[in-house]
Design a protein around this motif. Structure first.
Motif, PDB file in Angstrom:
ATOM      1  N   LYS A 135      -7.464 -15.556   8.664  1.00  0.00           N
ATOM      2  CA  LYS A 135      -8.087 -16.622   8.987  1.00  0.00           C
ATOM      3  C   LYS A 135      -9.641 -16.738   8.458  1.00  0.00           C
ATOM      4  O   LYS A 135     -10.010 -17.955   8.468  1.00  0.00           O
ATOM      5  N   GLY A 172      -7.079  -4.972   7.093  1.00  0.00           N
ATOM      6  CA  GLY A 172      -6.166  -5.923   6.470  1.00  0.00           C
ATOM      7  C   GLY A 172      -6.871  -7.026   5.847  1.00  0.00           C
ATOM      8  O   GLY A 172      -8.119  -7.168   5.706  1.00  0.00           O
ATOM      9  N   THR A 173      -5.848  -8.237   5.602  1.00  0.00           N
ATOM     10  CA  THR A 173      -6.600  -9.411   4.615  1.00  0.00           C
ATOM     11  C   THR A 173      -7.432 -10.147   5.700  1.00  0.00           C
ATOM     12  O   THR A 173      -7.824 -11.247   5.159  1.00  0.00           O
ATOM     13  N   GLU A 183      -9.812   2.246  -1.407  1.00  0.00           N
ATOM     14  CA  GLU A 183      -9.420   0.901  -0.732  1.00  0.00           C
ATOM     15  C   GLU A 183     -10.054   0.618   0.620  1.00  0.00           C
ATOM     16  O   GLU A 183     -10.589   1.371   1.355  1.00  0.00           O
ATOM     17  N   ALA A 184     -10.029  -0.742   0.906  1.00  0.00           N
ATOM     18  CA  ALA A 184     -10.360  -1.107   2.332  1.00  0.00           C
ATOM     19  C   ALA A 184      -9.373  -0.669   3.299  1.00  0.00           C
ATOM     20  O   ALA A 184      -8.171  -0.434   2.935  1.00  0.00           O
ATOM     21  N   THR A 185      -9.900  -0.430   4.635  1.00  0.00           N
ATOM     22  CA  THR A 185      -8.801   0.157   5.590  1.00  0.00           C
ATOM     23  C   THR A 185      -8.474  -0.776   6.263  1.00  0.00           C
ATOM     24  O   THR A 185      -7.580  -0.674   7.015  1.00  0.00           O
ATOM     25  N   ASN A 207       0.742  -1.322   0.111  1.00  0.00           N
ATOM     26  CA  ASN A 207       0.022  -0.027   0.008  1.00  0.00           C
ATOM     27  C   ASN A 207       0.990   1.301  -0.040  1.00  0.00           C
ATOM     28  O   ASN A 207       0.625   2.254  -0.810  1.00  0.00           O
ATOM     29  N   GLY A 220     -14.331  -2.565  10.145  1.00  0.00           N
ATOM     30  CA  GLY A 220     -15.113  -3.400   9.146  1.00  0.00           C
ATOM     31  C   GLY A 220     -16.170  -2.352   8.097  1.00  0.00           C
ATOM     32  O   GLY A 220     -16.479  -2.965   7.237  1.00  0.00           O
TER      33      GLY A 220
HETATM   34  P1  NAP Z   1      -6.599  -7.360   9.746  1.00  0.00           P
HETATM   35  O1  NAP Z   1      -6.407  -8.361   8.539  1.00  0.00           O
HETATM   36  O2  NAP Z   1      -7.032  -6.018   9.524  1.00  0.00           O
HETATM   37  O3  NAP Z   1      -7.349  -8.171  10.860  1.00  0.00           O
HETATM   38  C1  NAP Z   1      -7.407  -8.088  12.162  1.00  0.00           C
HETATM   39  C2  NAP Z   1      -8.776  -8.512  12.664  1.00  0.00           C
HETATM   40  O4  NAP Z   1      -9.679  -7.549  12.393  1.00  0.00           O
HETATM   41  C3  NAP Z   1      -9.634  -9.763  12.143  1.00  0.00           C
HETATM   42  O5  NAP Z   1      -9.168 -10.833  12.680  1.00  0.00           O
HETATM   43  C4  NAP Z   1     -11.055  -9.394  12.305  1.00  0.00           C
HETATM   44  O6  NAP Z   1     -11.300  -9.596  13.706  1.00  0.00           O
HETATM   45  C5  NAP Z   1     -10.967  -8.073  12.227  1.00  0.00           C
HETATM   46  N1  NAP Z   1     -11.438  -7.550  10.696  1.00  0.00           N
HETATM   47  C6  NAP Z   1     -10.589  -6.994   9.816  1.00  0.00           C
HETATM   48  N2  NAP Z   1     -11.261  -6.843   8.620  1.00  0.00           N
HETATM   49  C7  NAP Z   1     -12.460  -7.173   8.936  1.00  0.00           C
HETATM   50  C8  NAP Z   1     -13.778  -7.308   8.231  1.00  0.00           C
HETATM   51  N3  NAP Z   1     -13.756  -6.540   6.852  1.00  0.00           N
HETATM   52  N4  NAP Z   1     -14.770  -7.489   8.773  1.00  0.00           N
HETATM   53  C9  NAP Z   1     -14.972  -8.010  10.005  1.00  0.00           C
HETATM   54  N5  NAP Z   1     -13.796  -8.076  10.913  1.00  0.00           N
HETATM   55  C10 NAP Z   1     -12.657  -7.451  10.243  1.00  0.00           C
HETATM   56  O7  NAP Z   1      -5.104  -7.366  10.381  1.00  0.00           O
HETATM   57  P2  NAP Z   1      -3.970  -8.057  10.399  1.00  0.00           P
HETATM   58  O8  NAP Z   1      -4.553  -9.614  10.836  1.00  0.00           O
HETATM   59  O9  NAP Z   1      -2.936  -7.455  11.317  1.00  0.00           O
HETATM   60  O10 NAP Z   1      -3.081  -8.040   9.142  1.00  0.00           O
HETATM   61  C11 NAP Z   1      -3.360  -9.113   8.270  1.00  0.00           C
HETATM   62  C12 NAP Z   1      -2.511  -8.606   6.934  1.00  0.00           C
HETATM   63  O11 NAP Z   1      -3.195  -7.490   6.267  1.00  0.00           O
HETATM   64  C13 NAP Z   1      -1.147  -8.093   7.061  1.00  0.00           C
HETATM   65  O12 NAP Z   1      -0.184  -8.977   6.080  1.00  0.00           O
HETATM   66  C14 NAP Z   1      -1.218  -7.015   7.131  1.00  0.00           C
HETATM   67  O13 NAP Z   1       0.100  -6.263   6.741  1.00  0.00           O
HETATM   68  C15 NAP Z   1      -2.227  -6.496   6.136  1.00  0.00           C
HETATM   69  N6  NAP Z   1      -3.020  -5.343   6.000  1.00  0.00           N
HETATM   70  C16 NAP Z   1      -3.359  -4.646   5.031  1.00  0.00           C
HETATM   71  C17 NAP Z   1      -3.927  -3.619   4.884  1.00  0.00           C
HETATM   72  C18 NAP Z   1      -4.269  -2.944   3.471  1.00  0.00           C
HETATM   73  O14 NAP Z   1      -4.267  -3.547   2.550  1.00  0.00           O
HETATM   74  N7  NAP Z   1      -4.935  -1.582   3.614  1.00  0.00           N
HETATM   75  C19 NAP Z   1      -4.189  -2.646   6.121  1.00  0.00           C
HETATM   76  C20 NAP Z   1      -3.920  -3.631   7.326  1.00  0.00           C
HETATM   77  C21 NAP Z   1      -3.016  -4.673   7.303  1.00  0.00           C
HETATM   78  P3  NAP Z   1     -12.027 -10.899  14.480  1.00  0.00           P
HETATM   79  O15 NAP Z   1     -10.869 -12.005  14.176  1.00  0.00           O
HETATM   80  O16 NAP Z   1     -11.911 -10.347  15.895  1.00  0.00           O
HETATM   81  O17 NAP Z   1     -13.143 -11.167  14.018  1.00  0.00           O
END
Ligand code: NAP
Length: 418
Positions: free
Chosen positions: A344, A340-341, A336-338, A116, A321
């Motif tokens: 799980k 992450g991916t 973009e989505a704010t 990003n 979310g």
């Molecule tokens: P994450 O993907 O945002 O997820 C963390 C937790 O937030 C999830 O387990 C879930 O919580 C909740 N969540 C996130 N998105 C959701 C949605 N759309 N709907 C409902 N709940 C949501 O953060 P992360 O696990 O730290 O990061 C995973 C990967 O994403 C990493 O590689 C990171 O670098 C990348 N990332 C990308 C962006 C981007 O592309 N803009 C931003 C941030 C992180 P629960 O388990 O409690 O349900």
């Protein structure tokens, strides 16, 4: 124009969005590149795209239609091209000007800090724009979440994010510590890591210009410069001063400072059509958004403050979310989505697609397709008020019905004209 990007032929039945006098010129069938995103990206994109197409169809019959065009970044790009962010992907955004993306994995040890961030830097997407508003019924940790309805303009290219850092013990860190001591009399402990925080007049003023233009074009009457200038006088303090200077020099006819507001001719009342430009110190702003959220409309702030503040405000109205975002410049816009991916949940059809769906609302607004934007917003608001939501909201809403990602999209489509 190239005939293909990433090996995908450019769709023959659409046309590129162009730019004239700083405004997007949008054809009836614009080609819009999308990056599906990693992890839950595929689930979210499939749902969001259905909502977008249904809203455009509902708003314009067959007269307008988005011609979607897939481009690649992240894991999909790595599998296909052995590159996380192929040059063609960036070239396609340059060509078509408006793009939308799902979340991307941050490659571990791939030589890229974040995809990003790389995309923002390559396209000089200097403003990170995050609207924060409340949808009735969403669980919130505060008593009056409905009082918050603001849009944050966060500087995207400098501050501590410029990446100028030196690890403790390296020759570079030692050299800087010595230089600062001998030449400028600034004492730093020898076992320190060093980070540098540049904030320029150029980057500050182009951001503040965008924020005031937004207020002017969308009938918002308060623009607040949020900074830590009481301590960091020549970076954050300068941000405030350059912001006021820009407001006065370029928008002097419509902008009023807080000091002027309480003097003649205003005597405390802002006339219609004027914009109050004020400033708040960052720590106080975190209190203000909790206690007096209704007083703020457009917030303009350096990179790090903006990072913290965007997530704090989003949490106040129900979490990431449902938080949309865009990274924009004067020439390009990537929505973009704010979040992450959320790996799980990948492929399980359970994740909340609201962030990408609302980013699409911002995209249609930027394209001037207001009718489609309003339909989607209405559809989403109605679906939430019916307590039909994905797991993340359902677990916090007594009596709610848990929907899959795809079912949530279908419910929004049913409710477009609610
Ligand atoms: P994450 O993907 O945002 O997820 C963390 C937790 O937030 C999830 O387990 C879930 O919580 C909740 N969540 C996130 N998105 C959701 C949605 N759309 N709907 C409902 N709940 C949501 O953060 P992360 O696990 O730290 O990061 C995973 C990967 O994403 C990493 O590689 C990171 O670098 C990348 N990332 C990308 C962006 C981007 O592309 N803009 C931003 C941030 C992180 P629960 O388990 O409690 O349900």
């Amino acid at each position: 124009m190239a005939a293909s990007y990433n090996g995908n032929p450019v769709p023959a039945d659409g046309r590129a969005i162009t730019l004239e006098n700083g405004r997007f010129q949008v054809p009836e069938r614009p080609i819009i590149p999308f990056i599906e995103g990693d992890g839950t990206g595929a689930d979210i994109w499939a749902a969001s795209r259905r909502v977008f197409d249904a809203a455009v169809h509902c708003a314009y019959g067959g007269k307008r239609q988005v011609v979607w065009y897939e481009i690649y970044a992240g894991e999909k790009a790595y599998q296909k091209f052995n590159q996380w962010l192929p040059e063609d992907t960036v070239a396609a955004v340059r060509q078509f000007r408006v793009a939308i993306k799902g979340p991307l994995t941050t490659p571990v040890g791939g030589g890229i800090r974040s995809l990003n961030v790389a995309l923002r830097q390559l396209l000089d997407l200097y403003a990170c724009v995050r609207p924060v508003r409340y949808y009735a019924g969403v669980p919130s940790p505060v008593k009056h979440p409905e009082q918050m309805n603001l849009i944050i303009y966060r500087e995207n290219t400098e501050d501590v994010y410029a990446g100028i850092e030196f690890r403790e013990g390296t020759p570079e860190a030692k050299e800087l510590i010595e230089l600062l001591g001998t030449k400028y009399g600034k004492k730093i402990r020898p076992d320190s890591g060093i980070g540098i925080k540049p904030i320029s007049k150029f980057a500050t003023q182009r951001l503040v210009r965008k924020a005031i233009q937004h207020a002017r074009d969308h009938g918002r009457s308060v623009v607040t410069l949020v900074h830590k200038g009481n301590i960091q006088k020549f970076t954050e303090g300068a941000f405030r001063d350059w912001g006021y200077q820009l407001a006065q020099e370029e928008f002097g006819q419509i902008c009023v400072s807080e000091e002027d507001l309480y003097q003649a001719p205003y005597h405390g009342t802002l006339p219609a059509g004027k914009i109050l430009v004020n400033d708040r110190i960052a720590d106080s702003m975190f209190q203000q958004v909790l206690t007096r959220a209704q007083e703020y409309q457009v917030v303009c702030t350096p990179n790090l403050n903006g990072d913290y503040l965007s997530d704090a405000c989003a949490a106040q109205v129900g979490g990431l979310g449902l938080a949309p975002g865009a990274n924009i410049s004067d020439e390009y816009a990537v929505f973009e989505a704010t979040h992450g991916t959320a790996p799980k949940y990948a492929g399980k059809d359970v994740i909340n697609p609201g962030s990408v769906i609302l980013s699409g609302v911002m995209m249609f607004e930027a394209m001037g397709w207001e009718e489609a934007a309003r339909l989607i917003e209405n559809g989403l608001a109605a679906t939430i008020s019916q307590k039909r939501v994905t797991y993340d909201l359902e677990r916090l809403m007594p009596g709610a019905t848990k929907l899959k990602t795809s079912e949530f999209a279908s419910a929004i489509i049913e409710n477009l004209q609610a």
